[in-house]
Scaffold this motif. Structure first.
Motif, PDB file in Angstrom:
ATOM      1  N   GLY A   1       0.841  -1.202   0.000  1.00  0.00           N
ATOM      2  CA  GLY A   1       0.000   0.000   0.000  1.00  0.00           C
ATOM      3  C   GLY A   1       0.870   1.243   0.000  1.00  0.00           C
ATOM      4  N   THR A   2       0.593   2.183  -0.868  1.00  0.00           N
ATOM      5  CA  THR A   2       1.432   3.370  -1.003  1.00  0.00           C
ATOM      6  C   THR A   2       1.355   4.255   0.237  1.00  0.00           C
ATOM      7  N   THR A   3       2.360   5.127   0.379  1.00  0.00           N
ATOM      8  CA  THR A   3       2.345   6.071   1.492  1.00  0.00           C
ATOM      9  C   THR A   3       1.169   7.026   1.373  1.00  0.00           C
ATOM     10  N   GLU A   4       0.740   7.328   0.151  1.00  0.00           N
ATOM     11  CA  GLU A   4      -0.432   8.188  -0.027  1.00  0.00           C
ATOM     12  C   GLU A   4      -1.685   7.525   0.546  1.00  0.00           C
ATOM     13  N   MET A   5      -1.823   6.214   0.297  1.00  0.00           N
ATOM     14  CA  MET A   5      -2.953   5.481   0.858  1.00  0.00           C
ATOM     15  C   MET A   5      -2.871   5.433   2.380  1.00  0.00           C
ATOM     16  N   ALA A   6      -1.656   5.253   2.909  1.00  0.00           N
ATOM     17  CA  ALA A   6      -1.485   5.220   4.362  1.00  0.00           C
ATOM     18  C   ALA A   6      -1.911   6.539   4.983  1.00  0.00           C
ATOM     19  N   ARG A   7      -1.550   7.639   4.336  1.00  0.00           N
ATOM     20  CA  ARG A   7      -1.942   8.959   4.854  1.00  0.00           C
ATOM     21  C   ARG A   7      -3.465   9.123   4.825  1.00  0.00           C
ATOM     22  N   ASN A   8      -4.104   8.635   3.770  1.00  0.00           N
ATOM     23  CA  ASN A   8      -5.562   8.705   3.708  1.00  0.00           C
ATOM     24  C   ASN A   8      -6.203   7.925   4.850  1.00  0.00           C
ATOM     25  N   ILE A   9      -5.687   6.725   5.099  1.00  0.00           N
ATOM     26  CA  ILE A   9      -6.239   5.889   6.165  1.00  0.00           C
ATOM     27  C   ILE A   9      -6.049   6.557   7.519  1.00  0.00           C
ATOM     28  N   ILE A  10      -4.862   7.114   7.729  1.00  0.00           N
ATOM     29  CA  ILE A  10      -4.582   7.790   9.001  1.00  0.00           C
ATOM     30  C   ILE A  10      -5.531   8.975   9.200  1.00  0.00           C
ATOM     31  N   SER A  11      -5.708   9.765   8.144  1.00  0.00           N
ATOM     32  CA  SER A  11      -6.549  10.963   8.269  1.00  0.00           C
ATOM     33  C   SER A  11      -8.019  10.602   8.483  1.00  0.00           C
ATOM     34  N   GLU A  12      -8.497   9.594   7.751  1.00  0.00           N
ATOM     35  CA  GLU A  12      -9.927   9.283   7.797  1.00  0.00           C
ATOM     36  C   GLU A  12     -10.306   8.368   8.956  1.00  0.00           C
ATOM     37  N   ARG A  13      -9.496   7.340   9.221  1.00  0.00           N
ATOM     38  CA  ARG A  13      -9.905   6.303  10.168  1.00  0.00           C
ATOM     39  C   ARG A  13      -9.287   6.444  11.552  1.00  0.00           C
ATOM     40  N   ILE A  14      -8.261   7.289  11.660  1.00  0.00           N
ATOM     41  CA  ILE A  14      -7.661   7.517  12.971  1.00  0.00           C
ATOM     42  C   ILE A  14      -7.969   8.931  13.462  1.00  0.00           C
ATOM     43  N   LEU A  15      -7.799   9.920  12.579  1.00  0.00           N
ATOM     44  CA  LEU A  15      -8.034  11.312  12.968  1.00  0.00           C
ATOM     45  C   LEU A  15      -9.479  11.749  12.763  1.00  0.00           C
ATOM     46  N   GLY A  16     -10.272  10.928  12.044  1.00  0.00           N
ATOM     47  CA  GLY A  16     -11.682  11.242  11.872  1.00  0.00           C
ATOM     48  C   GLY A  16     -11.968  12.359  10.887  1.00  0.00           C
ATOM     49  N   MET A  17     -11.067  12.618   9.974  1.00  0.00           N
ATOM     50  CA  MET A  17     -11.295  13.647   8.963  1.00  0.00           C
ATOM     51  C   MET A  17     -12.276  13.136   7.911  1.00  0.00           C
ATOM     52  N   PRO A  18     -12.982  14.047   7.213  1.00  0.00           N
ATOM     53  CA  PRO A  18     -13.972  13.595   6.226  1.00  0.00           C
ATOM     54  C   PRO A  18     -13.337  12.814   5.093  1.00  0.00           C
ATOM     55  N   ARG A  19     -14.060  11.817   4.615  1.00  0.00           N
ATOM     56  CA  ARG A  19     -13.564  10.978   3.519  1.00  0.00           C
ATOM     57  C   ARG A  19     -13.660  11.714   2.193  1.00  0.00           C
ATOM     58  N   GLU A  20     -12.765  11.318   1.310  1.00  0.00           N
ATOM     59  CA  GLU A  20     -12.781  11.873  -0.037  1.00  0.00           C
ATOM     60  C   GLU A  20     -14.047  11.416  -0.760  1.00  0.00           C
TER      61      GLU A  20
END
Length: 420
Positions: free
Chosen positions: A385-404
């Motif tokens: 999984g790319t680092t870009e995908m990891a950042r998305n997961i961290i932002s959405e599923r850990i930090l609770g930011m809105p999904r794309e």
């Protein structure tokens, strides 16, 4: 945390661990071959020789009771804790270990069978790969899919008691010398893409599968592309439920990120680069360079040491956080992201320190590995999984930011626009 994981995180008695370390050390010294620090992967061997050696070493560990120790006893493991496995990892660092079994067989696919497999599947497959009989691989990525794993086009059509599979997978590590695969295929085209997938156990060497190796920049061919033409897979090989393969796949990705990032309790032996690098070796090299560069080189080495220590502490923090419920399962992406960034930094510093020696070298000189690794430095930011995908997961599923925004989220897959 799943029921399968509960026993591996209990805290054992320190005296017990000390005795276990001594036991492992004694056995390793008497039974395992020493590792060549400059050539840990034995690249001169062909695939069959490397595979055979790993199978034989895995059987040695199994027969001594040191293989897959975090797996339940009823399936060939020892029902021990992650602390016991870490002892084996530490003690075995100077020995030749069956690293091919660590990922994906033991650390990614095995946990999926423990969590989603039927009792018959567990009894049939898990003891065999712990014993060293079978290597496994993942059939997940597709040529047209990119990072969209849920957009799989490989199809599995029900035909009586079997499924007929057609399509292609790619970037499958060492598929040519593996025995079984976990494959994600589409079984329902009339529902949104995440709801029409199924996970299958696939024996690799059978009619209907054609494997092509992919030559890499360093001359190796560890990656493969597979073509499936009317491949028959019995319905009993479904893992989980039909059309619910995405549930299995997301858990597989969790284990993959943990394994790649160094936070999995199921790996055995420390994963190594093609040449063993240590900060001590780099420090000796840096000391030989002109005095004017000494300060900068000390800073580079200090940065690497700091990153490596933070990586170890982060891995431990994530494991304990998930265990205690303080961190969600997707927190494994934190370790995965950091692992990729550290890999790039390591390759860049090595290249800087070795300089022209890593650009042009005599045949057989190991220093050339640094040049090749520099060319391939971004691989650590792509695999698992790319680092870009990891950042998305961290932002959405850990930090609770809105999904794309996803325009195809509720659209039946056969209505999703696709190229070609």
């Amino acid at each position: 945390m799943t029921m399968t994981d509960q026993f591996i995180y209990t805290e054992p008695d320190p005296l017990e661990l000390a005795e276990y370390r001594e036991q492992v050390q004694t056995w390793m010294n008497e039974n395992m071959p020493k590792r060549d620090p400059l050539n840990p992967w034995h690249p001169s061997e062909d695939d069959n020789e490397r595979s055979s050696r790993n199978r034989e070493l895995q059987r040695r560990l199994h027969d001594a009771g040191f293989a897959a120790v975090c797996y339940p006893k009823e399936y060939g493991g020892q029902s021990l804790t992650v602390a016991h496995q870490r002892i084996i990892d530490d003690v075995s660092e100077g020995f030749d270990m069956p690293i091919l079994f660590s990922a994906p067989t033991l650390s990614i696919i095995g946990p999926i069978l423990l969590e989603f497999g039927t009792e018959e599947q567990k009894q049939r497959y898990i003891p065999r790969f712990i014993r060293g009989d079978d290597l496994w691989v993942q059939f997940m990525s597709e040529p047209s899919g990119g990072s969209d794993l849920a957009g799989a086009l490989t199809r599995a059509d029900k035909d009586g008691d079997s499924f007929v599979i057609n399509g292609s997978k790619i970037w499958s590590t060492f598929a040519q010398r593996s025995d079984f695969a976990l494959m994600l295929a589409r079984t329902n085209w009339e529902v949104p893409k995440h709801r029409g997938l199924t996970m299958f156990i696939v024996p690799i060497h059978q009619p209907g599968i054609e494997i092509h190796t992919i030559k890499m920049a360093d001359g190796t061919d560890e990656f493969c592309q597979e073509y499936f033409n009317d491949l028959l897979v019995p319905a009993e090989n479904v893992v989980g439920k039909v059309d619910d393969g995405w549930t299995v796949a997301t858990r597989l990705l969790f284990h993959e990120r943990a394994a790649v990032g160094g936070a999995s309790p199921y790996t055995q032996g420390k994963m190594r680069q093609r040449r063993a690098d240590s900060l001590e070796d780099l420090a000796v090299l840096a000391a030989k360079e002109p005095v004017g560069d000494a300060g900068n080189r000390r800073q580079q080495l200090g940065r690497l040491e700091t990153l490596n220590r933070v990586h170890r502490l982060l891995s431990d923090r994530v494991v304990r956080g998930i265990k205690g419920g303080h961190l969600p399962g997707p927190a494994g992406s934190l370790v995965r992201l950091f692992h990729g960034l550290v890999g790039v930094e390591q390759a860049s510093v090595n290249m800087d320190l070795y300089g022209q020696q890593a650009l042009v070298w005599d045949e057989g000189a190991s220093v050339g590995d640094h040049g090749v690794r520099f060319v391939q430095r971004q691989a650590a930011c792509i695999g698992g999984g790319t680092t870009e995908m990891a950042r998305n997961i961290i932002s959405e599923r850990i930090l609770g930011m809105p999904r794309e925004l996803a325009t195809d989220k509720e659209l039946p897959f056969n209505q999703v626009p696709r190229n070609g």
